[in-house]
Write a protein that holds these residues in place. Sequence first.
Motif, PDB file in Angstrom:
ATOM      1  N   ALA A  20      -0.969 -13.196  -6.034  1.00 52.51           N
ATOM      2  CA  ALA A  20      -0.620 -12.842  -4.652  1.00 52.51           C
ATOM      3  C   ALA A  20      -1.837 -12.308  -3.915  1.00 52.51           C
ATOM      4  O   ALA A  20      -2.054 -12.615  -2.730  1.00 52.51           O
ATOM      5  CB  ALA A  20       0.503 -11.817  -4.641  1.00 52.51           C
ATOM      6  N   GLN A  21      -2.653 -11.513  -4.587  1.00 51.61           N
ATOM      7  CA  GLN A  21      -3.858 -10.978  -3.952  1.00 51.61           C
ATOM      8  C   GLN A  21      -4.816 -12.090  -3.554  1.00 51.61           C
ATOM      9  O   GLN A  21      -5.359 -12.094  -2.441  1.00 51.61           O
ATOM     10  CB  GLN A  21      -4.533  -9.985  -4.900  1.00 51.61           C
ATOM     11  CG  GLN A  21      -3.721  -8.715  -5.111  1.00 51.61           C
ATOM     12  CD  GLN A  21      -4.215  -7.884  -6.276  1.00 51.61           C
ATOM     13  OE1 GLN A  21      -4.866  -8.396  -7.188  1.00 51.61           O
ATOM     14  NE2 GLN A  21      -3.902  -6.598  -6.255  1.00 51.61           N
ATOM     15  N   ARG A  22      -5.027 -13.052  -4.458  1.00 48.24           N
ATOM     16  CA  ARG A  22      -5.904 -14.182  -4.133  1.00 48.24           C
ATOM     17  C   ARG A  22      -5.338 -14.999  -2.973  1.00 48.24           C
ATOM     18  O   ARG A  22      -6.087 -15.441  -2.084  1.00 48.24           O
ATOM     19  CB  ARG A  22      -6.093 -15.076  -5.360  1.00 48.24           C
ATOM     20  CG  ARG A  22      -7.048 -14.496  -6.392  1.00 48.24           C
ATOM     21  CD  ARG A  22      -7.449 -15.550  -7.416  1.00 48.24           C
ATOM     22  NE  ARG A  22      -6.308 -15.994  -8.209  1.00 48.24           N
ATOM     23  CZ  ARG A  22      -5.957 -15.439  -9.363  1.00 48.24           C
ATOM     24  NH1 ARG A  22      -6.639 -14.425  -9.856  1.00 48.24           N
ATOM     25  NH2 ARG A  22      -4.916 -15.911 -10.035  1.00 48.24           N
ATOM     26  N   ALA A  23      -4.027 -15.214  -2.963  1.00 50.44           N
ATOM     27  CA  ALA A  23      -3.405 -15.989  -1.891  1.00 50.44           C
ATOM     28  C   ALA A  23      -3.591 -15.304  -0.538  1.00 50.44           C
ATOM     29  O   ALA A  23      -3.860 -15.964   0.481  1.00 50.44           O
ATOM     30  CB  ALA A  23      -1.916 -16.185  -2.186  1.00 50.44           C
ATOM     31  N   ILE A  24      -3.458 -13.985  -0.525  1.00 48.48           N
ATOM     32  CA  ILE A  24      -3.648 -13.233   0.717  1.00 48.48           C
ATOM     33  C   ILE A  24      -5.084 -13.348   1.211  1.00 48.48           C
ATOM     34  O   ILE A  24      -5.338 -13.607   2.399  1.00 48.48           O
ATOM     35  CB  ILE A  24      -3.256 -11.758   0.496  1.00 48.48           C
ATOM     36  CG1 ILE A  24      -1.739 -11.616   0.403  1.00 48.48           C
ATOM     37  CG2 ILE A  24      -3.819 -10.865   1.611  1.00 48.48           C
ATOM     38  CD1 ILE A  24      -1.274 -10.269  -0.086  1.00 48.48           C
ATOM     39  N   LEU A  25      -6.044 -13.163   0.336  1.00 42.53           N
ATOM     40  CA  LEU A  25      -7.446 -13.241   0.738  1.00 42.53           C
ATOM     41  C   LEU A  25      -7.803 -14.652   1.211  1.00 42.53           C
ATOM     42  O   LEU A  25      -8.573 -14.814   2.173  1.00 42.53           O
ATOM     43  CB  LEU A  25      -8.347 -12.812  -0.419  1.00 42.53           C
ATOM     44  CG  LEU A  25      -8.203 -11.354  -0.875  1.00 42.53           C
ATOM     45  CD1 LEU A  25      -9.176 -11.063  -2.018  1.00 42.53           C
ATOM     46  CD2 LEU A  25      -8.424 -10.374   0.272  1.00 42.53           C
ATOM     47  N   ASP A  26      -7.233 -15.661   0.560  1.00 38.52           N
ATOM     48  CA  ASP A  26      -7.466 -17.029   0.997  1.00 38.52           C
ATOM     49  C   ASP A  26      -6.883 -17.263   2.390  1.00 38.52           C
ATOM     50  O   ASP A  26      -7.545 -17.840   3.268  1.00 38.52           O
ATOM     51  CB  ASP A  26      -6.846 -18.031   0.016  1.00 38.52           C
ATOM     52  CG  ASP A  26      -7.588 -18.117  -1.305  1.00 38.52           C
ATOM     53  OD1 ASP A  26      -8.748 -17.650  -1.375  1.00 38.52           O
ATOM     54  OD2 ASP A  26      -6.999 -18.646  -2.271  1.00 38.52           O
ATOM     55  N   ALA A  27      -5.632 -16.854   2.584  1.00 39.19           N
ATOM     56  CA  ALA A  27      -4.958 -17.094   3.864  1.00 39.19           C
ATOM     57  C   ALA A  27      -5.652 -16.371   5.012  1.00 39.19           C
ATOM     58  O   ALA A  27      -5.696 -16.878   6.138  1.00 39.19           O
ATOM     59  CB  ALA A  27      -3.497 -16.658   3.776  1.00 39.19           C
ATOM     60  N   GLY A  30      -4.257   1.199  -5.927  1.00 40.59           N
ATOM     61  CA  GLY A  30      -4.157   1.354  -7.368  1.00 40.59           C
ATOM     62  C   GLY A  30      -5.529   1.388  -8.007  1.00 40.59           C
ATOM     63  O   GLY A  30      -6.427   2.098  -7.547  1.00 40.59           O
ATOM     64  N   THR A  31      -5.721   0.573  -9.029  1.00 38.09           N
ATOM     65  CA  THR A  31      -6.985   0.576  -9.765  1.00 38.09           C
ATOM     66  C   THR A  31      -7.998  -0.422  -9.206  1.00 38.09           C
ATOM     67  O   THR A  31      -8.984  -0.738  -9.861  1.00 38.09           O
ATOM     68  CB  THR A  31      -6.723   0.323 -11.261  1.00 38.09           C
ATOM     69  OG1 THR A  31      -5.824  -0.783 -11.421  1.00 38.09           O
ATOM     70  CG2 THR A  31      -6.098   1.553 -11.905  1.00 38.09           C
ATOM     71  N   GLY A  32      -7.748  -0.926  -8.007  1.00 38.08           N
ATOM     72  CA  GLY A  32      -8.792  -1.582  -7.238  1.00 38.08           C
ATOM     73  C   GLY A  32      -9.023  -3.054  -7.470  1.00 38.08           C
ATOM     74  O   GLY A  32     -10.097  -3.572  -7.142  1.00 38.08           O
ATOM     75  N   GLU A  33      -8.029  -3.790  -7.922  1.00 36.13           N
ATOM     76  CA  GLU A  33      -8.237  -5.205  -8.216  1.00 36.13           C
ATOM     77  C   GLU A  33      -8.473  -6.029  -6.943  1.00 36.13           C
ATOM     78  O   GLU A  33      -9.377  -6.878  -6.905  1.00 36.13           O
ATOM     79  CB  GLU A  33      -7.038  -5.767  -8.998  1.00 36.13           C
ATOM     80  CG  GLU A  33      -6.976  -5.315 -10.436  1.00 36.13           C
ATOM     81  CD  GLU A  33      -6.632  -3.841 -10.607  1.00 36.13           C
ATOM     82  OE1 GLU A  33      -6.985  -3.266 -11.658  1.00 36.13           O
ATOM     83  OE2 GLU A  33      -5.994  -3.254  -9.690  1.00 36.13           O
ATOM     84  N   LEU A  34      -7.672  -5.805  -5.904  1.00 37.53           N
ATOM     85  CA  LEU A  34      -7.887  -6.566  -4.667  1.00 37.53           C
ATOM     86  C   LEU A  34      -9.225  -6.204  -4.037  1.00 37.53           C
ATOM     87  O   LEU A  34      -9.927  -7.077  -3.511  1.00 37.53           O
ATOM     88  CB  LEU A  34      -6.741  -6.332  -3.681  1.00 37.53           C
ATOM     89  CG  LEU A  34      -6.748  -7.175  -2.410  1.00 37.53           C
ATOM     90  CD1 LEU A  34      -5.332  -7.478  -1.940  1.00 37.53           C
ATOM     91  CD2 LEU A  34      -7.525  -6.518  -1.276  1.00 37.53           C
ATOM     92  N   VAL A  57     -14.803  -7.776  -2.666  1.00 34.06           N
ATOM     93  CA  VAL A  57     -16.241  -7.557  -2.834  1.00 34.06           C
ATOM     94  C   VAL A  57     -16.913  -8.818  -3.374  1.00 34.06           C
ATOM     95  O   VAL A  57     -18.006  -9.205  -2.930  1.00 34.06           O
ATOM     96  CB  VAL A  57     -16.499  -6.356  -3.764  1.00 34.06           C
ATOM     97  CG1 VAL A  57     -17.962  -6.284  -4.170  1.00 34.06           C
ATOM     98  CG2 VAL A  57     -16.073  -5.053  -3.084  1.00 34.06           C
ATOM     99  N   GLU A  58     -16.272  -9.485  -4.328  1.00 39.09           N
ATOM    100  CA  GLU A  58     -16.829 -10.707  -4.897  1.00 39.09           C
ATOM    101  C   GLU A  58     -16.996 -11.798  -3.852  1.00 39.09           C
ATOM    102  O   GLU A  58     -17.864 -12.674  -3.976  1.00 39.09           O
ATOM    103  CB  GLU A  58     -15.926 -11.212  -6.027  1.00 39.09           C
ATOM    104  CG  GLU A  58     -15.975 -10.353  -7.280  1.00 39.09           C
ATOM    105  CD  GLU A  58     -14.971 -10.799  -8.322  1.00 39.09           C
ATOM    106  OE1 GLU A  58     -14.215 -11.769  -8.042  1.00 39.09           O
ATOM    107  OE2 GLU A  58     -14.928 -10.184  -9.409  1.00 39.09           O
ATOM    108  N   ALA A  69      -4.254  -4.778   3.621  1.00 34.39           N
ATOM    109  CA  ALA A  69      -3.326  -5.332   2.636  1.00 34.39           C
ATOM    110  C   ALA A  69      -2.529  -4.219   1.965  1.00 34.39           C
ATOM    111  O   ALA A  69      -3.052  -3.129   1.721  1.00 34.39           O
ATOM    112  CB  ALA A  69      -4.086  -6.133   1.583  1.00 34.39           C
ATOM    113  N   LEU A  70      -1.279  -4.512   1.681  1.00 32.18           N
ATOM    114  CA  LEU A  70      -0.417  -3.609   0.916  1.00 32.18           C
ATOM    115  C   LEU A  70       0.310  -4.450  -0.126  1.00 32.18           C
ATOM    116  O   LEU A  70       1.196  -5.237   0.221  1.00 32.18           O
ATOM    117  CB  LEU A  70       0.604  -2.901   1.808  1.00 32.18           C
ATOM    118  CG  LEU A  70       0.065  -2.074   2.972  1.00 32.18           C
ATOM    119  CD1 LEU A  70       0.152  -2.877   4.264  1.00 32.18           C
ATOM    120  CD2 LEU A  70       0.844  -0.762   3.113  1.00 32.18           C
TER     121      LEU A  70
END
Length: 240
Positions: free
Chosen positions: A25-32, A47-51, A56-57, A103-104
């Motif tokens: 879901a995080q990747r889909a949001i960043l793509d969209a 949370g622990t910062g995955e998104l 950053v990448e 993002a949430l």
Amino acid sequence: MDHVDEWSALADAWARWWAPAAAPAQRAILDAARVGSGTRVLDVGCGTGELVAMAVERGAVAAGCDAAEGMIDVARRRSPDADLRVAHAERLPWPDDSFDLVALVNALAFTDVAQTLVECRRVGAAVAVATWAEDDLNELTVLERVVAGEDHEPSDETREEGHLGTLLAEHGFTVETEQLAPAPMVLADADELVAAIMFGESDELRAELRPDVLAAARPFRRPDGSYLLHNAFRWALARR
């Protein structure tokens, strides 16, 4: 120990077992949202910062906040150059118009929704919200029922198709898209399965329920001894 302190204490375990589940879901949001070099991104309830790390990448200027200091500590180890702060969603410590995307992911339901969306609208041009889809689309539900027993609460309308878009529209956003993101979960063996499903539970309860959890998980066991659970997130992207 209050709720926030509990999350802080569980941060490392959360990062290992549950944070990766939201990655599709995080990747889909960043793509969209076309997040790339120079895009300003804020993850609320990071949370622990995955998104944040994903952004950053991609070259984004990333920030995140969470009420649990332990979560932010882990996120800072992952993305030391990101702007990561201990803060509540209802009082974001950034000026107006600081971000292109807010993002949430699995966060909005734990806040005062109206006030949080006011804050997101204040600091960002676009907002994306994601949550687990309804029980019927998540095989994890089978195992969660075993652990929770009579205390298990079935999913409600907030996790069903159309809810996120309607919610954002009701708060003045123009919805661009609302989609489903498949989120399969692979666990290497029985020990990993029990550790993940009983995240946060006591050792005693984990030992007591292990046979029942493994029995319920038998349909998801693969020939190599690993487990594959098919799950899904719903997400929506909107602009103010």
